[in-house]
Scaffold this motif. Sequence first.
Motif, short mmCIF file in Angstrom:
data_model
loop_
_atom_site.label_atom_id
_atom_site.label_comp_id
_atom_site.label_asym_id
_atom_site.label_seq_id
_atom_site.Cartn_x
_atom_site.Cartn_y
_atom_site.Cartn_z
N LEU A 60 1.04 -1.24 -0.05
CA LEU A 60 -0.14 -0.06 -0.07
C LEU A 60 1.13 1.29 -0.31
CD1 LEU A 60 -2.94 1.13 0.07
CD2 LEU A 60 -2.58 1.03 2.94
N GLU A 61 0.38 2.24 -0.96
CA GLU A 61 1.53 3.28 -0.98
C GLU A 61 0.38 4.61 -1.09
OE1 GLU A 61 3.43 3.50 -4.75
OE2 GLU A 61 4.36 1.64 -4.43
N TYR A 62 0.84 5.53 -0.21
CA TYR A 62 0.04 6.81 0.06
C TYR A 62 0.74 8.05 -0.57
CZ TYR A 62 -3.42 4.91 3.36
OH TYR A 62 -4.56 4.30 3.84
N CYS A 63 -0.18 8.75 -1.06
CA CYS A 63 0.40 10.45 -1.38
C CYS A 63 -0.61 11.30 -0.77
CB CYS A 63 0.48 10.32 -3.14
SG CYS A 63 0.98 12.07 -3.35
N HIS A 64 -0.13 12.20 0.15
CA HIS A 64 -1.05 13.12 0.77
C HIS A 64 -1.28 14.50 -0.16
CE1 HIS A 64 -1.52 11.08 4.46
NE2 HIS A 64 -0.14 10.93 4.49
N LEU A 65 -2.51 14.86 -0.38
CA LEU A 65 -2.81 16.31 -1.39
C LEU A 65 -3.48 17.25 -0.55
CD1 LEU A 65 -3.97 13.83 -4.10
CD2 LEU A 65 -1.65 14.84 -4.11
N ALA A 66 -3.44 18.19 -1.22
CA ALA A 66 -4.15 19.31 -0.69
C ALA A 66 -4.28 20.40 -1.73
CB ALA A 66 -3.46 20.18 0.48
N VAL A 67 -4.99 19.72 -2.88
CA VAL A 67 -5.16 20.52 -4.10
C VAL A 67 -6.41 20.48 -4.73
CG1 VAL A 67 -4.32 18.58 -5.34
CG2 VAL A 67 -3.88 20.86 -6.34
N ASP A 68 -6.96 21.40 -5.27
CA ASP A 68 -8.34 21.17 -6.20
C ASP A 68 -8.29 20.42 -7.29
OD1 ASP A 68 -9.63 22.85 -4.28
OD2 ASP A 68 -9.38 24.63 -5.62
#
Length: 372
Positions: free
Chosen positions: A5-13
């Motif tokens: 399992l791999e995660y990528c945190h985002l904060a974008v429209d």
Amino acid sequence: MNNNLEYCHLAVDLILHNSAQSSLTVRAIALSLTKQYNKLIDCHLAFRVNAQLYNLIETEGLFNLKPGIHNFKPGKFLPDTDITIETSLKPDLLPLLAEQATNAEEAANYILKLSQEQPEHILLSTESWLALSVKQQQESGEVGYRTLWSYISPANLSQIENSGEEIVQGIVNFFQDWTEANLSAKTQEAATKMLEGIDKFLTEFNNIEPKENPPTSPTDGKIFEEMINFFIADDWPFVQLPEQPALQISFQGENGKWNCYARAREEQQQFLFYSICPVNAPQDKRLAVAEFITRANSGMMLGNFELDFSDGEISYKTSIDVEGDRLSNALIQRLVYANVMMMDEYLPGIMSVIYGNVSPEEAIAQIETYNR
């Protein structure tokens, strides 16, 4: 089981679109990939929306949030607090993503790039994602619900032959939770609606068709093989439909973008190619569109337009029967390119009849004048 399992945190429209090509903007907060023996088997996208946008999503059933697939009704969502929705990419579209990304960060960057450069891409369609859960954090705690898709796991749907028991158990668990949560409101209408929603989605998702006797033609699989070889050699990205000798292809023309479908009919020794108009004809415009395509079909040398009066779907079909012969790349190329050129040429006329109140006769005249 060797799952990674791999995660990528985002904060974008992120700009997505529905089946009518209307855009909606969500706040992407995370993307994750699950791999099994280095093969991509799941992709989750989590995002936040305001209460107003959530109401639109629920009303229109976006992200496959179909009626009756909630495990229970949530507590009341507050109007001034964002709602978090977790979704999963339909398994038949995972190869499209896997071709462009090897990890979660690359996948996130690719989807964000599509949002800016190819906003009508199939990976940005709300139809391509399954809502797993809907939640809102409140002072009293978290409220929300899970959906049927989180119980049966989209990854299992892509491997039904190996995951049948897990899917059945997931549906059983969903029913148990649903029954407990809705015990005080046990109505035949609610139960029937839920069952219809489950059956309809699973049928659509897996493209289930009546099984025919296996073809005995000595050219078994040859048409499908030639079809695959052509689209690979001609550099057309495609997705194979589950358990069908058919491909889904996205095409960008000068006048719009739409989905195409290539199908091999081995027993009949036929190849068919369809361009699906990106908009359906509304009910009040179907007679006008029918007149338009009848006028357009007059004199067509290769292929023809079709209109499904039940839902307004407009398509252009080209096909060939190769019984006693063989399907070559040159034949496929001629059918495919003639097809997409015709849809691209006549698409402005279709749109003007539907949205511009232009008469079918005038729309055809404008096309013929422009293309002289």
